[in-house]
Write a protein that holds these residues in place. Structure first.
Motif, PDB file in Angstrom:
ATOM      1  N   SER A 185       1.036  -1.477   0.246  1.00 54.11           N
ATOM      2  CA  SER A 185      -0.061   0.036  -0.141  1.00 54.11           C
ATOM      3  C   SER A 185       0.815   1.154  -0.146  1.00 54.11           C
ATOM      4  CB  SER A 185      -0.974  -0.063   1.337  1.00 54.11           C
ATOM      5  OG  SER A 185       0.033  -0.157   2.536  1.00 54.11           O
ATOM      6  N   SER A 186       2.076   1.188   0.272  1.00 57.24           N
ATOM      7  CA  SER A 186       3.022   2.117   0.426  1.00 57.24           C
ATOM      8  C   SER A 186       3.581   2.719  -1.016  1.00 57.24           C
ATOM      9  CB  SER A 186       4.204   2.113   1.186  1.00 57.24           C
ATOM     10  OG  SER A 186       5.236   1.016   0.952  1.00 57.24           O
ATOM     11  N   SER A 187       3.457   1.791  -1.710  1.00 55.13           N
ATOM     12  CA  SER A 187       3.801   1.929  -3.273  1.00 55.13           C
ATOM     13  C   SER A 187       2.870   1.290  -4.130  1.00 55.13           C
ATOM     14  CB  SER A 187       5.231   1.758  -3.389  1.00 55.13           C
ATOM     15  OG  SER A 187       5.514   0.456  -3.074  1.00 55.13           O
ATOM     16  N   PRO A 188       1.671   1.641  -4.282  1.00 53.62           N
ATOM     17  CA  PRO A 188       0.584   0.930  -4.971  1.00 53.62           C
ATOM     18  C   PRO A 188       0.867   0.580  -6.586  1.00 53.62           C
ATOM     19  CG  PRO A 188      -0.037   3.006  -4.486  1.00 53.62           C
ATOM     20  CD  PRO A 188       1.171   2.774  -3.673  1.00 53.62           C
ATOM     21  N   SER A 189       1.611   1.709  -7.167  1.00 54.45           N
ATOM     22  CA  SER A 189       1.975   1.657  -8.407  1.00 54.45           C
ATOM     23  C   SER A 189       3.010   0.827  -8.975  1.00 54.45           C
ATOM     24  CB  SER A 189       2.130   3.072  -8.971  1.00 54.45           C
ATOM     25  OG  SER A 189       3.581   3.774  -8.522  1.00 54.45           O
ATOM     26  N   LYS A 190       3.596   0.125  -7.786  1.00 50.93           N
ATOM     27  CA  LYS A 190       4.612  -0.806  -8.141  1.00 50.93           C
ATOM     28  C   LYS A 190       4.481  -2.132  -7.682  1.00 50.93           C
ATOM     29  CE  LYS A 190       8.455   2.542  -7.913  1.00 50.93           C
ATOM     30  NZ  LYS A 190       9.630   2.918  -7.127  1.00 50.93           N
ATOM     31  N   ALA A 191       4.801  -3.202  -8.239  1.00 48.22           N
ATOM     32  CA  ALA A 191       4.841  -4.565  -7.951  1.00 48.22           C
ATOM     33  C   ALA A 191       6.074  -5.301  -8.310  1.00 48.22           C
ATOM     34  CB  ALA A 191       3.773  -5.347  -8.625  1.00 48.22           C
ATOM     35  N   GLU A 192       6.644  -5.857  -7.052  1.00 49.19           N
ATOM     36  CA  GLU A 192       8.009  -6.482  -7.073  1.00 49.19           C
ATOM     37  C   GLU A 192       7.994  -7.881  -7.431  1.00 49.19           C
ATOM     38  OE1 GLU A 192      11.764  -7.287  -4.221  1.00 49.19           O
ATOM     39  OE2 GLU A 192      10.136  -6.196  -3.578  1.00 49.19           O
ATOM     40  N   ARG A 193       8.672  -8.206  -8.479  1.00 48.58           N
ATOM     41  CA  ARG A 193       8.603  -9.669  -8.911  1.00 48.58           C
ATOM     42  C   ARG A 193       9.475 -10.555  -7.913  1.00 48.58           C
ATOM     43  NH1 ARG A 193       8.629 -12.389 -14.002  1.00 48.58           N
ATOM     44  NH2 ARG A 193       8.472 -14.483 -13.585  1.00 48.58           N
ATOM     45  N   VAL A 194       8.783 -11.552  -7.431  1.00 47.56           N
ATOM     46  CA  VAL A 194       9.774 -12.488  -6.397  1.00 47.56           C
ATOM     47  C   VAL A 194       9.631 -13.879  -6.620  1.00 47.56           C
ATOM     48  CG1 VAL A 194       9.299 -10.951  -4.345  1.00 47.56           C
ATOM     49  CG2 VAL A 194       7.394 -12.837  -5.051  1.00 47.56           C
ATOM     50  N   LYS A 195      10.537 -14.672  -6.371  1.00 44.12           N
ATOM     51  CA  LYS A 195      10.620 -16.092  -6.697  1.00 44.12           C
ATOM     52  C   LYS A 195       9.590 -16.930  -6.243  1.00 44.12           C
ATOM     53  CE  LYS A 195      15.537 -16.298  -8.035  1.00 44.12           C
ATOM     54  NZ  LYS A 195      17.048 -16.826  -7.778  1.00 44.12           N
ATOM     55  N   ALA A 196       9.291 -16.541  -4.811  1.00 50.42           N
ATOM     56  CA  ALA A 196       8.279 -17.191  -4.047  1.00 50.42           C
ATOM     57  C   ALA A 196       7.785 -16.012  -3.185  1.00 50.42           C
ATOM     58  CB  ALA A 196       8.723 -18.435  -3.325  1.00 50.42           C
ATOM     59  N   CYS A 197       6.653 -16.478  -2.638  1.00 52.57           N
ATOM     60  CA  CYS A 197       5.799 -15.347  -1.879  1.00 52.57           C
ATOM     61  C   CYS A 197       6.638 -15.647  -0.194  1.00 52.57           C
ATOM     62  CB  CYS A 197       4.528 -15.750  -1.345  1.00 52.57           C
ATOM     63  SG  CYS A 197       3.386 -15.243  -3.004  1.00 52.57           S
TER      64      CYS A 197
END
Length: 206
Positions: A185-197
Motif C-alpha cells: 500500500s506504500s507504493s501501490p503503483s509498483k509490484a516487485e517480482r519475487v521467486k516465491a511469496c
C-alpha cells in the motif's frame, strides 16, 4: 601370340584434372557450410519464436493486484469503511499471502485490528469480513476483505473512519504460471517480482 593383357586404373571421384577436382571439393564444402548455417539459423529462429510466444502467453495472463480503501459503499451512497483488493490485470491472480499492519504492528485478523484501533467500540461494530488469502481474483474482480457499517455514534464513526489511514497492507499474488509479485500500500503503483511469496509474514485472515 597374344600380347599381355592391359588393365586400366580408375580413380573414383577424380576427373584427372587437378584444378577441377579442387573446385568441386570447394563447392561441396561451401554447400555443406551453407546447409549447416541455415540449420543453425533456423534453430535460432524457432527458439526466438517459441520465446516470443511464451512472452505473449505470459503477457495475456498477467495479473495486477492493488489495494484500496473507501468510506462509502459500492454504490457511493451510504457511509461504510471498505478495505479492498482488486485485480486490475488481464489474467487471474491467486492470493498467496497478505500481511496487514496497524500503526506498524501486524494484525492476525479483523478482531485484533478492531480491538487495537478502536477498543471496545470496534468489538460492537457491525462488520462484514471475508478472507482474501487463498482466493483467486478474476480480471476486474474486487474483494472486500473488511467492511464496517456506518454507526450513528459520531465519535465512534470518527474513530473508525480514521482506520484506513493507519493501515498498511502487503499482498503476494501469483499468476497461473506461478510467477509471483508483491505489492504494498506504500507504493501501490509498483509490484516487485519475487521467486516465491515471503514465508515470514504474519498472515492476515478472518
Amino acid at each position: 601370340m597374344e600380347g599381355p593383357e592391359v588393365h586400366s586404373h580408375h580413380h573414383g571421384g577424380h576427373s584427372g584434372h587437378r584444378w577441377f577436382d579442387i573446385a568441386v571439393s570447394a563447392c561441396a564444402m561451401v554447400v555443406s557450410l551453407a546447409s549447416l548455417y541455415l540449420a543453425i539459423h533456423h534453430g535460432h529462429v524457432m527458439q526466438e519464436m517459441a520465446e516470443a510466444n511464451a512472452r505473449m502467453v505470459t503477457a495475456t495472463s498477467w495479473p495486477r493486484v492493488s489495494y484500496s480503501t473507501s468510506n462509502v459503499d459500492a454504490a457511493g451512497a451510504t457511509p461504510q469503511i471498505r478495505l479492498t483488493l482488486t485485480n486490475k490485470g488481464i489474467g487471474p491472480a491467486r492470493i498467496e499471502g497478505m500481511e496487514l499492519s496497524y500503526d506498524g504492528k501486524p494484525m492476525a485478523n479483523a478482531d485484533a485490528l478492531l480491538k487495537t484501533c478502536c477498543s471496545s467500540k470496534g468489538e460492537a461494530q457491525q462488520r462484514w469480513i471475508s478472507s482474501a488469502n487463498g482466493e483467486i481474483l478474476r480480471p476486474g474482480e474486487e474483494k472486500n476483505f473488511l467492511k464496517l457499517n456506518h454507526t450513528a455514534d459520531a465519535q465512534q464513526w470518527a474513530v473508525l473512519n480514521d482506520l484506513p489511514a493507519k493501515v498498511a497492507v502487503k499482498v503476494c499474488y501469483c499468476s497461473v504460471f506461478d510467477e509471483c509479485w508483491v505489492t504494498q500500500s506504500s507504493s501501490p503503483s509498483k509490484a516487485e517480482r519475487v521467486k516465491a511469496c515471503p514465508a515470514d509474514w504474519k498472515q492476515y485472515s478472518d
